[in-house]
Scaffold this active site. Sequence first.
Site, PDB file in Angstrom:
ATOM      1  N   CYS A  88       0.864  -1.184   0.000  1.00  0.00           N
ATOM      2  CA  CYS A  88       0.000   0.000   0.000  1.00  0.00           C
ATOM      3  C   CYS A  88       0.897   1.230   0.000  1.00  0.00           C
ATOM      4  O   CYS A  88       1.879   1.267   0.756  1.00  0.00           O
ATOM      5  CB  CYS A  88      -0.889  -0.015   1.241  1.00  0.00           C
ATOM      6  SG  CYS A  88      -1.925   1.446   1.417  1.00  0.00           S
ATOM      7  N   GLU A 129      -8.853  -0.771  -2.533  1.00  0.00           N
ATOM      8  CA  GLU A 129      -9.190   0.661  -2.619  1.00  0.00           C
ATOM      9  C   GLU A 129     -10.508   0.966  -1.914  1.00  0.00           C
ATOM     10  O   GLU A 129     -10.626   1.996  -1.236  1.00  0.00           O
ATOM     11  CB  GLU A 129      -9.244   1.117  -4.079  1.00  0.00           C
ATOM     12  CG  GLU A 129      -7.925   0.994  -4.840  1.00  0.00           C
ATOM     13  CD  GLU A 129      -6.735   1.619  -4.116  1.00  0.00           C
ATOM     14  OE1 GLU A 129      -6.903   2.613  -3.395  1.00  0.00           O
ATOM     15  OE2 GLU A 129      -5.619   1.075  -4.271  1.00  0.00           O
ATOM     16  N   HIS A 187     -10.100   1.322   1.688  1.00  0.00           N
ATOM     17  CA  HIS A 187      -9.587   2.640   2.084  1.00  0.00           C
ATOM     18  C   HIS A 187     -10.722   3.628   2.344  1.00  0.00           C
ATOM     19  O   HIS A 187     -10.618   4.484   3.231  1.00  0.00           O
ATOM     20  CB  HIS A 187      -8.714   3.231   0.974  1.00  0.00           C
ATOM     21  CG  HIS A 187      -7.263   2.859   1.048  1.00  0.00           C
ATOM     22  ND1 HIS A 187      -6.478   3.162   2.132  1.00  0.00           N
ATOM     23  CD2 HIS A 187      -6.447   2.245   0.152  1.00  0.00           C
ATOM     24  CE1 HIS A 187      -5.233   2.739   1.897  1.00  0.00           C
ATOM     25  NE2 HIS A 187      -5.190   2.172   0.710  1.00  0.00           N
TER      26      HIS A 187
HETATM   27 ZN    ZN Z   1      -3.561   1.268  -0.137  1.00  0.00          ZN
END
Ligand code: ZN
Length: 184
Positions: free
Chosen positions: A112, A155, A158
């Site tokens: 990441c 994603e 996130h």
């Molecule tokens: Zn990430």
Amino acid sequence: MGIAQPIVQTGHPVLRAEGRELTRDEIKSAEIQELIENMRESMRLAVGVGLAAPQIGESLKLAVIEDDAGEKTKLNQEQLNERERYPVPFHVLINPVLQPVGDEKVDFFEGCLSVHGFAARVARYRAVSVTALNEHGDEVSIKAHGWYARILQHEIDHLNGILYIDRMYSTTFTNVENKMRYWD
Ligand code: ZN
């Protein structure tokens, strides 16, 4: 052209907040269009395959994805095949909702941009479907498998304040140097 922004690193609270949804009017605003351009440039400069708005400090449900599945991966064809990794053109996901397709999971190393210099093995659904809005505010529906499905799961996590380190097999957590030395 957008302007690349610094990538927020783990420990910053914005990475742990749930992002706010965007309205169609907001999506069409100059501010959000500029943010999307900046996210594209930030992702490319950082050599990432995805970037979520919280990673540049914006607590919004907005992510960009692009994977050329090419030289920057440093993977050979056999490794690309094993990961079911194929090129995914640049696209934008806003207010995405993800559903697993089946219960099969696959386990690979991932990293990441916000946990810079580290990687760990993470089990992810092999196939997913996602509904979202695009950069024009139009509804899109995506079916993905393999590495693209992994990117989508990473994603979209996130946007809900989740990092891969929450899902990893913690004994596989390694810095990149030791990953190359002992794991690859
Ligand atoms: Zn990430």
